[in-house]
Design a protein around this motif. Structure first.
Motif, PDB file in Angstrom:
ATOM      1  N   LEU A  50      89.100  60.738  29.052  1.00 15.90           N
ATOM      2  CA  LEU A  50      88.395  61.172  30.216  1.00 15.90           C
ATOM      3  C   LEU A  50      87.843  62.348  29.850  1.00 15.90           C
ATOM      4  CD1 LEU A  50      91.137  61.228  33.230  1.00 15.90           C
ATOM      5  CD2 LEU A  50      88.558  60.418  33.221  1.00 15.90           C
ATOM      6  N   LEU A  57      79.106  63.777  30.647  1.00 19.82           N
ATOM      7  CA  LEU A  57      78.561  64.242  31.715  1.00 19.82           C
ATOM      8  C   LEU A  57      78.031  65.735  31.717  1.00 19.82           C
ATOM      9  CD1 LEU A  57      81.028  62.259  34.286  1.00 19.82           C
ATOM     10  CD2 LEU A  57      78.909  61.608  33.501  1.00 19.82           C
TER      11      LEU A  57
ATOM     12  N   LEU C 167      75.948  62.482  38.935  1.00 23.94           N
ATOM     13  CA  LEU C 167      76.823  62.890  37.753  1.00 23.94           C
ATOM     14  C   LEU C 167      77.684  63.990  38.195  1.00 23.94           C
ATOM     15  CD1 LEU C 167      73.688  63.846  35.478  1.00 23.94           C
ATOM     16  CD2 LEU C 167      75.396  62.270  35.211  1.00 23.94           C
ATOM     17  N   LYS C 168      77.318  64.669  39.229  1.00 23.95           N
ATOM     18  CA  LYS C 168      78.215  65.769  39.557  1.00 23.95           C
ATOM     19  C   LYS C 168      79.658  65.014  40.308  1.00 23.95           C
ATOM     20  CE  LYS C 168      75.092  69.467  40.172  1.00 23.95           C
ATOM     21  NZ  LYS C 168      74.441  70.447  41.122  1.00 23.95           N
ATOM     22  N   LEU C 170      80.643  62.223  39.575  1.00 28.22           N
ATOM     23  CA  LEU C 170      81.597  61.457  38.478  1.00 28.22           C
ATOM     24  C   LEU C 170      82.251  62.521  37.887  1.00 28.22           C
ATOM     25  CD1 LEU C 170      79.026  58.775  36.903  1.00 28.22           C
ATOM     26  CD2 LEU C 170      81.134  58.523  38.054  1.00 28.22           C
ATOM     27  N   LEU C 171      81.792  63.848  37.652  1.00 34.00           N
ATOM     28  CA  LEU C 171      82.634  64.840  36.983  1.00 34.00           C
ATOM     29  C   LEU C 171      83.646  65.196  38.084  1.00 34.00           C
ATOM     30  CD1 LEU C 171      80.293  67.479  35.317  1.00 34.00           C
ATOM     31  CD2 LEU C 171      82.441  66.522  34.371  1.00 34.00           C
ATOM     32  N   MET C 172      83.437  65.282  39.120  1.00 28.41           N
ATOM     33  CA  MET C 172      84.309  65.770  40.293  1.00 28.41           C
ATOM     34  C   MET C 172      85.510  64.535  40.456  1.00 28.41           C
ATOM     35  SD  MET C 172      84.026  68.642  41.453  1.00 28.41           S
ATOM     36  CE  MET C 172      84.605  69.254  43.310  1.00 28.41           C
ATOM     37  N   SER C 174      86.420  62.538  37.748  1.00 27.29           N
ATOM     38  CA  SER C 174      87.293  62.598  36.296  1.00 27.29           C
ATOM     39  C   SER C 174      88.178  63.741  36.714  1.00 27.29           C
ATOM     40  CB  SER C 174      86.292  62.915  35.187  1.00 27.29           C
ATOM     41  OG  SER C 174      85.216  62.011  35.209  1.00 27.29           O
ATOM     42  N   ALA C 175      87.856  64.920  37.218  1.00 24.86           N
ATOM     43  CA  ALA C 175      88.607  65.885  37.234  1.00 24.86           C
ATOM     44  C   ALA C 175      89.785  65.606  38.192  1.00 24.86           C
ATOM     45  CB  ALA C 175      88.013  67.365  37.823  1.00 24.86           C
ATOM     46  N   ILE C 177      91.131  62.620  38.321  1.00 22.78           N
ATOM     47  CA  ILE C 177      92.255  61.867  37.820  1.00 22.78           C
ATOM     48  C   ILE C 177      93.038  62.873  37.170  1.00 22.78           C
ATOM     49  CG2 ILE C 177      92.345  59.899  36.223  1.00 22.78           C
ATOM     50  CD1 ILE C 177      89.832  58.793  36.964  1.00 22.78           C
ATOM     51  N   VAL C 178      92.490  63.611  36.220  1.00 25.64           N
ATOM     52  CA  VAL C 178      93.158  64.519  35.321  1.00 25.64           C
ATOM     53  C   VAL C 178      94.082  65.462  36.449  1.00 25.64           C
ATOM     54  CG1 VAL C 178      92.921  66.598  33.869  1.00 25.64           C
ATOM     55  CG2 VAL C 178      91.358  64.883  33.820  1.00 25.64           C
ATOM     56  N   GLY C 443      94.379  58.486  40.756  1.00 24.21           N
ATOM     57  CA  GLY C 443      94.536  58.831  39.178  1.00 24.21           C
ATOM     58  C   GLY C 443      95.884  58.267  38.616  1.00 24.21           C
TER      59      GLY C 443
END
Lengths: 158, 321, 503
Positions: A50, A57, C167-168, C170-172, C174-175, C177-178, C443
């Motif tokens: 990740l 990204l 893109l934004k 997808l970033l959110m 990913s965050a 999931i973390v 997540g």
């Protein structure tokens, strides 16, 4: 559309940079937790990958922000009442800090008074009764009806 | 006159709102019982039945909180780390709480971080396959595993559980290699074997309804004596393995609980396991009451840790210092 | 014919006065806890479990089921009124529901949410009656690999929800999931990202995250903008959806119902994905996708239908296999067990009165909910007449109570404030919160399934492509990710062609 180049107050660029820092952190945490092996992935496996995805990204976002005009940091807050927002945030943090120390009632009643008076002042004749009535009603419902214990604080009130 | 009335009134309000003395009136609100397995497995069902009966004696509801994961240790570990020792948070303590610290780094110390309350019962373990599986008997599994090392997958409720350890001991004895797939508990392992995602399910008797309905086939059970519910199914000893595996469990709270509160909870759970209705529910899942009082339970914990230490060492799963 | 007689038998059970009473109590409490944030159906059902022992098993289970689907109705109310989702499934209702309220159309939004819920709930019950036994296999067809791929698809879908850049989103995500991975690891029970804070061993709570990102962040933004959103009294007048609203909502309700029913069957996270997927689907199918996020009624009708029919679908694995797909169903299972009934494949055979009685009671319960909820809309809408300077302190107080009631821990109050700030700042920069919330919910499940799937396949990554269900999920996800690129490419080509022509 003019090419903006590298501008230091480009909000998009800052966003990308912050995300990039976060992704490095995630990647490193994943690595420390252990990747395990492919047939038995470890605790950090998902986080590591990740981190890589997020890093990619955020870099794209940063590059895009250099290529095309993004809003400046200042313009995001231009013409807004940012001071009032700040008051609410600070009040709220103080409130959380006082919550267990003073107890629910002694902290919530002042919170309501500040919020009602400091942002767009409500008449005292409404603000005062409301800041007492609402917390008291909630206190009664939670504590007595639902049996959820609220903090009593050092004075053991509420 | 007016002043005394005011004083009286405020005194009354204070009396009404002041927190009642903790130990005497315990319990004054619902108690959270952490069950570290997903809902619908045999532990969950047994604990719900016991908790229901115990709550009658406590006069407050007991809320079952399923916090699955980490082979049944995530829930108790979270409790040990965060819950107040006020008796309002207690947890079912599976044997992995004692075994996992021997195998890996953990956040808890089984002998120091818990206040043990009462030992309650144990499981009946069994190995099941889907009804249409090519494995008709345990011998079929062994034959297949010998020809295809590592290809046999078995679902367990977590790494380091008695199911995992037991299966590895059996495999070691047969000289076969089988692959463990850790899930969070019986509801998930049932789904895994029903859906054909793993070949075997090795779990406590949460498979009962599905075996009875003919959706799963029971290949063997791990008790000393054959089950009254499944007379035709062989035990480990009947299959020639010198083993009996069970996994007794009890309840505990975070360390530092008031002995009076411990006694109150202990008494309620003791009455619950003595309740014939509860015993009937347990019997359905081939579980037998295995009651130990607080002092015996504490002693038992130490014995289990010593015994497990040897087994884990033998299998080469011991934590590397 | 057999089915009809069984249904008739079921109604005979469900329509006895005592069962009607229990059903009403159940849906009433359900509506209540759905509206109150932080107090979900789970805590209400746990507390009321002992009450169910007094009556027959039918009454008890009818009541418990009523609380569950009743709370699904109530959950949308706060989403629409004050942008505070009651639970993860109503996060998506905030996107357009609250926008509608801001435009003075809270009435139609609430009305459509109730009606969509009713229609979907009812159809799901019919589905449950007719096809439940055939769908048992569907519930277990999703093993670790399939679940992982479904979650990937879910996350890709989310990035379509937002108006901003993919893109934004997808970033959110990913965050998210973390953040979902914080706490003790689900396989080894060792702490991850907890920084030695014991409070984080439990993981970060969903309620404070959602309250912060939606409720608090919304208030902060509104205060900053000044009070632009005084809704005039005349605007509030209409309580019911207009004819145009109806026309727009028919399709979304139908599709949402089907989507929700099937996704609801899948254990773990199905219902949440259903609501998001329905929204994304409607946005894709719409001729005017730009209206979404700005108060499109389709964005309320579809997801609301989806999450209510998912509540119906969720009964299938429990009633047919004895496998509860979520915590609420687990509680119902507990109720069965305490009444000495074993849910599973034999339930329909051994206790048809119970099986059909519970199912038909859901039909009656849905009618009750509609009757209960439509008049309430008038009252809720009145709330919005309060000037914002009085309303916002109440909203903040509401979030504090919700957070504290759900965990009894002041740490969560700090978490909420932190996420309020994060939500406010990310919003400024054009990052939206919805993807983060869904990824946060999914997540830890997703990570666990990925690891389990790889153990089963002995590290063979092709397992995700050779299993048919998994392969379909991943292909759809890939197509969805690449699709936005196609118009860009085409447009560029056209532009080039155009420029060539002009020069």
């Amino acid at each position: 559309m003019k090419s903006s180049g590298l501008r230091i107050n480009n909000a998009e660029l800052w966003g990308g940079a912050i995300w990039f820092a976060i992704s490095l952190f995630v990647l490193e945490q994943g690595r420390q937790l252990g990747l395990g092996s492919i047939n038995s992935p470890g605790m950090g496996f998902m986080m590591f990958w990740l981190g890589i995805v997020m890093g990619g990204l955020s870099l794209i976002i940063a590059v895009q922000s250099i290529q095309s005009e993004g809003p400046s940091v200042r313009s995001l807050w231009a013409g807004t009442r940012w001071a009032k927002t700040l008051i609410v945030i600070v009040t709220f943090i103080i409130y959380a800090f006082a919550f267990t120390r003073l107890g629910f009632l002694l902290s919530t009643i002042p919170l309501m008074l500040v919020l009602l008076r400091a942002i767009d002042p409500v008449r005292w004749t409404i603000a005062l009764p409301l800041s007492f009535a609402a917390p008291l009603l909630i206190w009664w419902v939670l504590e007595r009806v639902l049996q959820i214990q609220l903090p009593t604080g050092m004075f053991e009130i509420g | 006159m007016k002043r005394t009335a005011l004083a009286l009134l405020s005194a009354a309000i204070l009396a009404a709102v002041a927190a009642p003395a903790a130990a005497q009136n315990f319990p004054t609100k619902p108690i959270n019982l952490i069950v570290p397995w997903p809902a619908g497995g045999s532990t969950d069902i047994a604990m719900r039945a016991i908790a229901e009966a115990a709550s009658k004696h406590l006069g407050q509801p007991i809320i079952v909180d399923n916090r699955a994961g980490g082979s049944g240790t995530v829930g108790p570990a979270q409790m040990a780390a965060t819950a107040k020792p006020d008796g309002y948070t207690i947890a079912q303590i599976p044997i992995t709480i004692f075994r996992l610290p021997l195998m890996q780094k953990t956040t808890w110390d089984a002998q120091k971080d818990f206040t043990y309350i009462a030992h309650l019962t144990g499981y009946t373990f069994g190995v099941t396959v889907r009804a249409d599986s090519e494995f008709k008997t345990w011998a079929d599994v062994v034959k297949f595993a010998k020809a295809n090392p590592g290809k046999v997958t078995y679902a367990t409720p977590g790494a380091g559980t008695s199911l995992h350890i037991g299966m590895e001991q059996i495999a070691a004895r047969e000289g076969i290699k089988v692959t463990q797939v850790p899930f969070k508990g019986g509801a998930e392992t049932n789904a895994a074997v029903l859906g054909g995602h793993t070949m075997l399910q090795v779990e406590s008797s949460g498979w009962k309804a599905l075996v009875d309905a003919g959706k799963l086939r029971l290949l063997m059970i791990w008790t000393a004596k054959p089950s009254a519910n499944y007379p035709g199914v062989p035990t480990l000893q009947q299959l020639g393995y010198p083993f009996v595996f069970d996994s007794p469990f009890g309840i505990a709270g975070p360390k530092g609980m008031d002995p009076k509160i411990v006694a109150t909870i202990h008494d309620a759970f003791k009455k619950a396991v003595d309740d014939p209705a509860v015993q009937a529910t347990l019997a359905k899942y081939d579980m037998v009451v295995n009651y130990k009082n607080t002092a015996d339970y504490v002693k038992f914990v130490k014995e289990v840790i010593d015994a497990e230490s040897k087994v884990v060492d033998m299998l080469g799963l011991k934590k590397k210092e | 014919m057999d089915l009809l007689s069984q249904v008739a038998h079921g109604f005979a059970v469900a329509l006895t006065p005592i069962n009607l009473l229990y059903c009403f109590i159940g849906v009433f409490i359900g509506t209540l806890v759905g509206v109150l944030p932080g107090i979900g159906p789970v805590s209400a059902m746990s507390l009321l479990m002992p009450v169910t022992l007094a009556g027959t098993p039918e009454s008890g289970i009818i009541m418990m089921a009523g609380i569950y689907y009743g709370s699904m109705y109530g959950g949308s109310t706060t989403s629409i009124l004050v942008n505070i989702p009651g639970e993860a499934t109503s996060v998506v209702t905030c996107l357009d529901g609250h926008e509608m309220a801001k435009q003075g159309r809270a009435g139609p939004a609430l009305g459509m949410a109730a009606i969509a819920s009713f229609i979907a709930g009812t159809i799901a019950v019919v589905g449950l009656m007719i096809i439940a036994p055939y769908l048992a296999h569907f519930a277990v067809a999703f093993g670790p690999a399939e679940m992982f791929s479904l979650m990937v698809l879910g996350l890709v879908i989310v990035t379509f929800l937002t108006q901003g850049s993919m893109l934004k989103s997808l970033l959110m995500a990913s965050a998210g999931i973390v953040l979902g991975l914080v706490g003790l690891d689900s396989i080894t029970a060792q702490p991850r990202l907890t920084f030695d804070r014991l409070e984080l061993y439990d993981g970060i709570g969903l309620v404070p995250v959602v309250m912060g990102l939606f409720g608090v962040a919304e208030v902060l933004s509104n205060i900053e903008q000044g009070i632009k959103r005084t809704v005039s009294n005349a605007d509030i007048g209409s309580k019911l959806p207009t004819r145009d609203d109806w026309k727009r909502s028919k399709g979304p309700i139908g599709r949402g119902t089907v989507l929700g029913f099937f996704l609801g069957i899948i254990p773990g996270g199905g219902a949440v994905i259903a609501a998001f997927a329905s929204y994304a689907l409607e946005k894709r199918l719409s001729k005017t996708p730009e209206r979404f996020g700005k108060g499109a009624i389709e964005g309320v009708a579809g997801p609301e239908a989806a999450n209510n029919s998912a509540a119906g679908g969720a009964f299938i694995p429990l009633l047919t296999l004895g496998i509860p797909p979520n915590v609420v169903m687990a509680l119902l299972l507990g109720a069965f067990v305490i009444h000495n009934i074993q849910p599973g494949p034999l339930l329909m055979v051994q206790r048809p009165d119970l099986f059909w009685g519970v199912i038909t009671s859901m039909y009656i319960g849905n009618v009750m909910l509609l009757v209960l909820n439509l008049p309430l809309i008038g009252i809720w809408v009145q709330l919005l007449r309060l000037p914002y300077n009085i309303l916002f302190p109440m909203i903040l107080l509401f979030t504090v109570i919700g957070v504290f009631a759900s965990s009894n821990n002041v740490f969560d109050l700090y978490v909420m404030i932190a996420f309020g700030l994060i939500g406010y700042l990310t919003r400024k920069l054009g990052y939206e919160a919805a993807p983060l919330v869904l990824a946060f919910v999914l997540g830890s499940i997703m990570e666990n399934k990925l690891r389990t799937a790889l153990i089963i396949s002995a590290g063979d990554l092709t397992t995700f492509f050779t299993k048919p269900i998994s392969a379909v999920c991943l292909s759809v996800a890939a197509i969805m990710l690449l699709m936005p690129l196609i118009p860009v490419l085409r447009k560029k080509r056209e532009q080039v062609a155009l420029e060539d022509g002009q020069s």
